[in-house]
Write a protein that holds these residues in place. Structure first.
Motif, PDB file in Angstrom:
ATOM      1  N   VAL A   1       0.968  -1.214   0.103  1.00  0.00           N
ATOM      2  CA  VAL A   1      -0.162   0.075   0.028  1.00  0.00           C
ATOM      3  C   VAL A   1       0.876   1.205   0.198  1.00  0.00           C
ATOM      4  N   MET A   2       0.456   2.308  -0.567  1.00  0.00           N
ATOM      5  CA  MET A   2       1.115   3.565  -0.618  1.00  0.00           C
ATOM      6  C   MET A   2       0.437   4.473   0.142  1.00  0.00           C
ATOM      7  N   PRO A   3       0.790   5.285   1.382  1.00  0.00           N
ATOM      8  CA  PRO A   3      -0.156   6.040   2.157  1.00  0.00           C
ATOM      9  C   PRO A   3      -0.503   7.508   1.249  1.00  0.00           C
ATOM     10  N   MET A   4      -1.535   7.869   1.422  1.00  0.00           N
ATOM     11  CA  MET A   4      -1.897   8.992   0.884  1.00  0.00           C
ATOM     12  C   MET A   4      -1.884  10.375   1.952  1.00  0.00           C
ATOM     13  N   PRO A   5      -2.044  11.405   1.361  1.00  0.00           N
ATOM     14  CA  PRO A   5      -1.978  12.866   2.257  1.00  0.00           C
ATOM     15  C   PRO A   5      -2.862  12.751   3.342  1.00  0.00           C
ATOM     16  N   ALA A   6      -4.000  11.961   3.063  1.00  0.00           N
ATOM     17  CA  ALA A   6      -4.882  11.869   4.272  1.00  0.00           C
ATOM     18  C   ALA A   6      -4.566  11.179   5.484  1.00  0.00           C
ATOM     19  N   ASP A   7      -3.641  10.109   5.143  1.00  0.00           N
ATOM     20  CA  ASP A   7      -2.831   9.350   6.044  1.00  0.00           C
ATOM     21  C   ASP A   7      -1.784   9.851   7.092  1.00  0.00           C
ATOM     22  N   ALA A   8      -1.514  11.337   6.697  1.00  0.00           N
ATOM     23  CA  ALA A   8      -0.277  11.865   6.979  1.00  0.00           C
ATOM     24  C   ALA A   8      -0.620  13.313   7.874  1.00  0.00           C
ATOM     25  N   ASN A   9       0.339  13.936   8.663  1.00  0.00           N
ATOM     26  CA  ASN A   9       0.266  15.016   9.178  1.00  0.00           C
ATOM     27  C   ASN A   9       0.589  15.969   8.156  1.00  0.00           C
ATOM     28  N   ILE A  10       0.671  17.486   8.688  1.00  0.00           N
ATOM     29  CA  ILE A  10       0.931  18.441   7.708  1.00  0.00           C
ATOM     30  C   ILE A  10       2.470  18.567   7.104  1.00  0.00           C
ATOM     31  N   HIS A  11       3.084  17.675   7.862  1.00  0.00           N
ATOM     32  CA  HIS A  11       4.472  17.761   7.294  1.00  0.00           C
ATOM     33  C   HIS A  11       4.539  16.624   6.454  1.00  0.00           C
ATOM     34  N   GLY A  12       3.802  15.577   6.181  1.00  0.00           N
ATOM     35  CA  GLY A  12       3.736  14.561   5.158  1.00  0.00           C
ATOM     36  C   GLY A  12       4.309  13.234   6.085  1.00  0.00           C
ATOM     37  N   ASP A  13       4.538  13.233   7.328  1.00  0.00           N
ATOM     38  CA  ASP A  13       4.671  12.070   8.141  1.00  0.00           C
ATOM     39  C   ASP A  13       3.618  11.354   8.340  1.00  0.00           C
ATOM     40  N   VAL A  14       3.318   9.952   8.045  1.00  0.00           N
ATOM     41  CA  VAL A  14       2.292   9.063   8.086  1.00  0.00           C
ATOM     42  C   VAL A  14       2.065   8.843   9.517  1.00  0.00           C
TER      43      VAL A  14
ATOM     44  N   VAL B   1      -6.411 -10.126  19.442  1.00  0.00           N
ATOM     45  CA  VAL B   1      -6.770 -10.099  20.956  1.00  0.00           C
ATOM     46  C   VAL B   1      -5.397  -9.488  21.692  1.00  0.00           C
ATOM     47  N   ALA B   2      -4.383  -9.338  21.032  1.00  0.00           N
ATOM     48  CA  ALA B   2      -2.943  -8.682  21.451  1.00  0.00           C
ATOM     49  C   ALA B   2      -2.180  -8.099  20.628  1.00  0.00           C
ATOM     50  N   VAL B   3      -1.628  -6.833  20.822  1.00  0.00           N
ATOM     51  CA  VAL B   3      -0.401  -6.448  20.109  1.00  0.00           C
ATOM     52  C   VAL B   3       0.639  -6.779  21.222  1.00  0.00           C
ATOM     53  N   ASN B   4       1.440  -7.732  20.971  1.00  0.00           N
ATOM     54  CA  ASN B   4       2.617  -7.967  21.841  1.00  0.00           C
ATOM     55  C   ASN B   4       3.713  -7.302  21.726  1.00  0.00           C
ATOM     56  N   ALA B   5       4.271  -6.727  20.559  1.00  0.00           N
ATOM     57  CA  ALA B   5       5.220  -5.871  20.419  1.00  0.00           C
ATOM     58  C   ALA B   5       4.919  -5.040  19.307  1.00  0.00           C
ATOM     59  N   PHE B   6       5.405  -3.756  19.065  1.00  0.00           N
ATOM     60  CA  PHE B   6       5.306  -3.046  17.900  1.00  0.00           C
ATOM     61  C   PHE B   6       6.415  -1.823  18.102  1.00  0.00           C
ATOM     62  N   GLN B   7       7.245  -1.700  17.064  1.00  0.00           N
ATOM     63  CA  GLN B   7       8.270  -0.792  17.051  1.00  0.00           C
ATOM     64  C   GLN B   7       8.396  -0.098  15.527  1.00  0.00           C
ATOM     65  N   PHE B   8       8.392   1.245  15.798  1.00  0.00           N
ATOM     66  CA  PHE B   8       8.347   2.170  14.551  1.00  0.00           C
ATOM     67  C   PHE B   8       9.878   2.487  14.613  1.00  0.00           C
ATOM     68  N   LYS B   9      10.643   1.875  13.320  1.00  0.00           N
ATOM     69  CA  LYS B   9      12.012   1.917  13.275  1.00  0.00           C
ATOM     70  C   LYS B   9      12.387   3.143  12.481  1.00  0.00           C
ATOM     71  N   GLN B  10      11.544   3.683  11.480  1.00  0.00           N
ATOM     72  CA  GLN B  10      11.800   4.771  10.578  1.00  0.00           C
ATOM     73  C   GLN B  10      10.555   5.529  10.404  1.00  0.00           C
ATOM     74  N   PRO B  11      10.368   6.481  10.223  1.00  0.00           N
ATOM     75  CA  PRO B  11       9.432   7.451   9.723  1.00  0.00           C
ATOM     76  C   PRO B  11       8.823   6.714   8.448  1.00  0.00           C
ATOM     77  N   VAL B  12       7.418   6.956   8.135  1.00  0.00           N
ATOM     78  CA  VAL B  12       6.901   6.542   6.889  1.00  0.00           C
ATOM     79  C   VAL B  12       6.625   7.987   6.389  1.00  0.00           C
ATOM     80  N   PHE B  13       6.619   7.932   4.857  1.00  0.00           N
ATOM     81  CA  PHE B  13       6.167   9.351   4.265  1.00  0.00           C
ATOM     82  C   PHE B  13       5.157   9.154   3.306  1.00  0.00           C
ATOM     83  N   VAL B  14       4.411  10.143   3.026  1.00  0.00           N
ATOM     84  CA  VAL B  14       3.561   9.970   1.743  1.00  0.00           C
ATOM     85  C   VAL B  14       4.256   9.650   0.498  1.00  0.00           C
ATOM     86  N   GLY B  15       3.746   8.762  -0.097  1.00  0.00           N
ATOM     87  CA  GLY B  15       4.373   8.307  -1.434  1.00  0.00           C
ATOM     88  C   GLY B  15       5.209   7.100  -1.246  1.00  0.00           C
ATOM     89  N   ASP B  16       5.970   6.652   0.043  1.00  0.00           N
ATOM     90  CA  ASP B  16       6.294   5.523   0.170  1.00  0.00           C
ATOM     91  C   ASP B  16       5.638   4.111  -0.485  1.00  0.00           C
TER      92      ASP B  16
END
Length: 135
Positions: A21-34, A62-77
């Motif tokens: 999937v490719m994130p769109m502008p509606a999926d991000a803040n005003i700076h383009g960070d998803v 039933v559970a999110v056991n672990a979740f790590q954001f390693k790098q930002p995601v941008f509109v268009g990735d």
């Protein structure tokens, strides 16, 4: 906290993503960070694919056991979600999800952006837990 310098990666070889999937502008803040919540919802969808296949039907998270954001995601990735079962129980399926971003800036690069572990439970039509079918 994600590091400021991305670590270049490659898409996993010999594996097919369960979701792209490719994130769109509606999926991000005003700076383009998803938004992280948008990424989390896509991870949940991706994780449910192998869980539902193994359960041969309906599953519920039933559970999110672990979740790590390693790098930002941008509109268009272009995001590729790889999911694999790492454990099963009587009614549950635990899935590992890895997310890679293909960035199309000046030079194309691949970056691992997220990894997570989620647990799903097989449910019947009344949404009660049920045993996994035997293999």
């Amino acid at each position: 906290m994600p590091s400021a310098t991305p670590t270049s990666a490659t898409l996993p070889t010999g594996r097919e993503p369960v979701l792209r999937v490719m994130p769109m502008p509606a999926d991000a803040n005003i700076h383009g960070d998803v938004f992280g919540g948008w990424i989390m919802s896509q991870v949940d969808i991706a994780g449910s694919v192998p869980a539902a296949r193994r359960a041969a039907g309906r599953v519920a998270t039933v559970a999110v056991n672990a979740f790590q954001f390693k790098q930002p995601v941008f509109v268009g990735d272009l995001l590729s979600f790889y999911a694999s079962i790492i454990k099963t129980g009587t009614t549950s399926v635990t899935v590992s999800v890895e997310v890679y971003a293909e960035r199309q800036r000046l030079d194309a690069e691949v970056v691992k952006v997220t990894e997570a572990t989620l647990t799903y439970v097989a449910t019947d039509e009344a949404r009660r837990s049920r045993p996994l079918p035997t293999l």
